[in-house]
Enzyme design. Structure first.
Site: not given
Ligand code: HAH
Length: 338
Positions: A139, A247
């Protein structure tokens, strides 16, 4: 022919053995009971949901906590599974001691690099025999318009090229595993462009990046998902990168939808979810060879992080197995393909 014969439920990992690994994010409690049984039957890859994040595995400078990751590794080895390592460099769930020197001031670039190298060495030495992919950086791209990079302590202290540096550090300790840059919404046009630009630049400078992780926190109502997904796979692949879905969950709620009145999923929700699961897995299969693993961020609807995000305490039902561990219609769509 249907792959479901009589009452025997097919195994997900078995159905996809010629395509890619099928993973689940786990806590240590998931290794037993209903979730343990589902893991053994349907999955061949594990990710620690939290236990290998910096703040959990290395809470103090002189103390590592290997208890939970060791149990996961043992479970993986006993059941013929591999693991994904999640994650080395992230702005969340990271120990603060890392960024502070002995005088309580902000640590220097040299000190943070030295600490990171040490950390990566210890973690790789212990787990690289079972880990086939590391989420090296998580991220790092900014969501807001205009900005390219997320402003984090990592970037502020290590400098502009920190992503390349971090990949090099991990490569030195584990030359075999796939090294992945992982993010959310990186299949959406705007973030895709920012990520593509970053990855291209890092690769041109020689960073040992093998692939992109699409987190895949999706929902049942995104009309552009399939188109975005295809475009992003092709664009990242054009850089010579592999893809991993790291994910995956398909929420019953769009991000902006903060309703809390549902005690169970409606039949409309379940029907939409079936279609999304059907469509995304057919895209994943289409890109067999490029997509090398697909990991769910949980196992069943009994417990998932979506029960607390983005609305704390609101039940969600994003998985292929229901709250009792029974396969949903979505499961049938994923497992029954020609
Ligand atoms: C992911 N972030 C993280 O990679 C994972 O480690 C965590 O357990 C759950 C989700 C997703 C995310 C976020 O943290 C904040 C905003 C949007 C999405």
């Amino acid at each position: 022919m249907s792959k479901e014969c009589k009452n025997t439920i097919l195994s997900l990992a078995e159905a996809y053995k010629d395509y890619f690994k099928i993973g689940a994010a786990v806590t240590v409690n998931d290794l037993q009971g209903m979730h343990g049984d589902l893991l053994k039957k349907h999955f061949n890859s594990l990710t620690a949901e939290n236990a290998m994040k910096f703040g959990e595995i290395h809470p103090e400078e002189d103390r590592y906590d290997f208890e939970k990751p060791d149990k996961m590794k043992e479970f993986a080895l006993n059941n013929n599974m591999k693991m994904r390592g999640h994650t080395f460099v992230w702005h969340n769930q990271t120990s603060n001691w890392l960024f502070v020197d002995k005088d309580g001031k902000e640590a220097s670039r040299e000190l943070v690099l030295e600490r990171l190298k040490q950390h990566v060495k210890v973690v790789c030495d212990r787990y690289k025999d079972v880990v086939y992919a590391w989420d090296v950086v998580n991220e790092a791209i900014e969501d807001k318009n205009g900005e390219q990079y997320r402003d984090t302590k990592w970037r502020r202290i290590l400098g502009e090229d920190y992503i390349k540096t971090v990949f090099e550090i991990v490569k030195e300790q584990d030359s075999k595993a796939a090294l992945i840059y992982n993010d959310y919404n990186n299949e959406m046009p705007e973030k895709l462009e920012k990520s593509y630009t970053m990855l291209k630049e890092m690769l041109e400078k020689g960073a040992p990046i093998d692939g992109v992780g699409l987190q895949g926190h999706w929902n049942i109502r995104d009309k552009n998902l399939i188109e975005n997904l295809r475009r992003s796979i092709e664009r990242y692949a054009s850089l010579g990168l592999k893809l991993q879905v790291t994910e995956l969950d398909v929420s019953m709620f769009e991000f902006e939808d903060k309703r809390t009145e549902f005690k169970e999923p409606t039949s409309e929700m379940l029907a939409l979810q079936e279609l999304v699961y059907n469509d995304i897995f057919s895209v994943f299969r289409e890109y067999k060879g490029l997509v090398t693993s697909v990991t769910f961020w949980g196992i069943s609807d009994k417990y998932t992080w979506k029960d607390n995000f983005p609305v704390y305490g609101r039940k969600d039902w994003p998985m292929l197995f229901d709250v009792n561990g029974q396969p949903k219609a979505s499961f049938d769509r994923v497992v029954n393909f020609k």
